[in-house]
Design a protein around this motif. Structure first.
Motif: not given
Length: 423
Positions: A88, A197, A202-204, A208-209, A212, A288
């Motif tokens: 992460l 979350s 994995g969403s951006l 940034r993921k 964060r 992934d």
């Protein structure tokens, strides 16, 4: 004798309903005559709402954990935590037994409790905002952005009082919240920002993921999460002090057996087992590939839905680079009611397709109604809460199954809605 549950309407519980569901919501949050959801096992011929993506690696690591001398808080837990933090890009990761307990521990570590207020959305699948109540603080619900389903920063600001200590905002169904505006809001009012979350991985957002953006963020690994361990969660932060407190509050350590400081703050028994961690390590190593396969399923859905008159593609908000959906959600049009959605779910079930209401907003549930929350106070969350429908979404679906379930949905929506479009 009917096997339908008896529901006594709660005065005011249905206030503001614009359809026949008015005055028919009971203490259990169900519309009158609505059968409660069950956890009955589905047959092999069903198209399930979720189905974890497991491989030989998960089996191998679970076997390795079983062969160890510790099944509680051993080396596999440490490996999962360090691997997750590294993946992460955060400094600390603390595993816990559920997303709700993760938020509860975060609130306690931040010193938030009785007398304090926390702003949160009532909308979401995992409903981890209940942790605010468990912490003894007061939840102050605020409405959502209608398109993203996430907490609206502008509306949230209007809820801030001198007692407000934190904002809890979620990446709803995988879609990132408006983190730049939320960060500015939290900093401007000197509030802690907690990132929920539990529905996203994995969403951006702005490259940034998710996970964060909050001072502390919480992930959940129960179904239907893409990274699925059957149970468990992870609390992440870059704050050294918070991480130490989170680990203390999570569970009593063996090394604390003879410590005179034990009991200064009462910890929970909220850790995960080595078996859960083993699943997590394997799932994270494959995340992934898991997410890529789910993107393939998303593409099939989009192609099928293009032939569905009146439906719009999923919304992607500004500054959002990538969304990995937790479940596939469609929104029924304004002519549909909560009862109509219930009928659609039942019609799909008759064809062995599992579907479910996306959520029942927290402020409409009996516990919060007793605190004075009423229908009509948060109209956007209520509108989606009445009409959002979760459909199967997982790696084991194929094109034929998706074609069948979308066709079935189209037929039942046409019949139930008398031709009304969904969107």
């Amino acid at each position: 004798m009917s096997d339908k549950p008896h529901i006594t309407p709660v005065p005011g519980a249905g206030a503001g309903l614009a359809d026949e569901d008015a005055e028919r919501i009971g203490p259990d949050g169900l519309v009158a005559d609505e059968r409660p959801e069950t956890d009955e096992l589905l047959g092999d011929d069903w198209i399930a709402l979720s189905d974890p993506d497991m491989s030989e690696l998960e089996q191998q690591l679970v076997q390795a954990a079983l062969g160890g001398s510790r099944l509680t808080h051993g080396p596999m837990v440490a490996r999962f935590e360090s691997s997750f933090a590294q993946w992460l890009g955060r400094k600390h990761a603390v595993s816990v037994s559920s997303g709700t307990l993760g938020v509860l521990l975060a609130l306690r570590a931040l010193g938030i409790g009785p007398g304090d207020e926390v702003i949160a959305s009532p909308h979401g699948w995992h409903q981890v905002a209940q942790a605010i109540t468990l912490a003894g603080a007061t939840v102050v619900f605020s409405d959502i952005n209608y398109w993203s389903g996430c907490l609206d920063p502008v509306r949230a600001e209007s809820r801030i009082t001198p007692r407000t200590k934190a904002i809890l905002a979620g990446n709803v169904n995988g879609h990132p919240a408006a983190w730049s505006a939320l960060r500015e809001l939290a900093d401007g009012h000197r509030l802690a920002l907690i990132e929920d979350s539990t529905e996203a991985i994995g969403s951006l957002y702005k490259g940034r993921k998710v996970g964060r953006f909050g001072d502390v963020a919480v992930f959940d690994f129960s179904q239907p999460s893409a990274l699925c361990c059957g149970e468990g969660a992870m609390v992440v932060t870059d704050d050294d002090r918070l991480a130490i407190e989170l680990r203390y509050l999570r569970q009593r350590s063996v090394k604390d057996r003879n410590s005179i400081s034990v009991g200064a703050r009462v910890p929970l028994q909220a850790g995960i087992s080595e078996l859960t961690a083993a699943l997590g390590v394997a799932q994270l190593a494959r995340i992934d590939d898991i997410l890529a396969r789910r993107k393939e399923i998303e593409a099939i859905y989009l192609a099928e839905m293009n032939s569905f008159e009146g439906i719009k593609p999923p919304y992607i908000g500004p500054d959002v680079d990538l969304v990995h959906w937790m479940v596939w959600v469609v929104h029924l049009g304004t002519r549909f009611t909560a009862s109509a959605r219930k009928q659609i779910v039942e019609d799909l079930a008759s064809e062995h397709i599992e579907a479910a209401p996306y959520c029942k907003p927290l402020h409409q549930q009996f516990f919060y109604q007793q605190q004075g929350w009423q229908r009509g106070q948060l109209p956007l969350a209520e509108r989606i809460g009445d009409r959002a429908l979760a459909l199967p979404f997982h790696a084991h679906l194929d094109a034929d199954e998706i074609h069948f379930l979308v066709s079935t949905l189209k037929d039942t929506a046409t019949n139930v809605g008398a031709g009304a479009a969904i969107y």
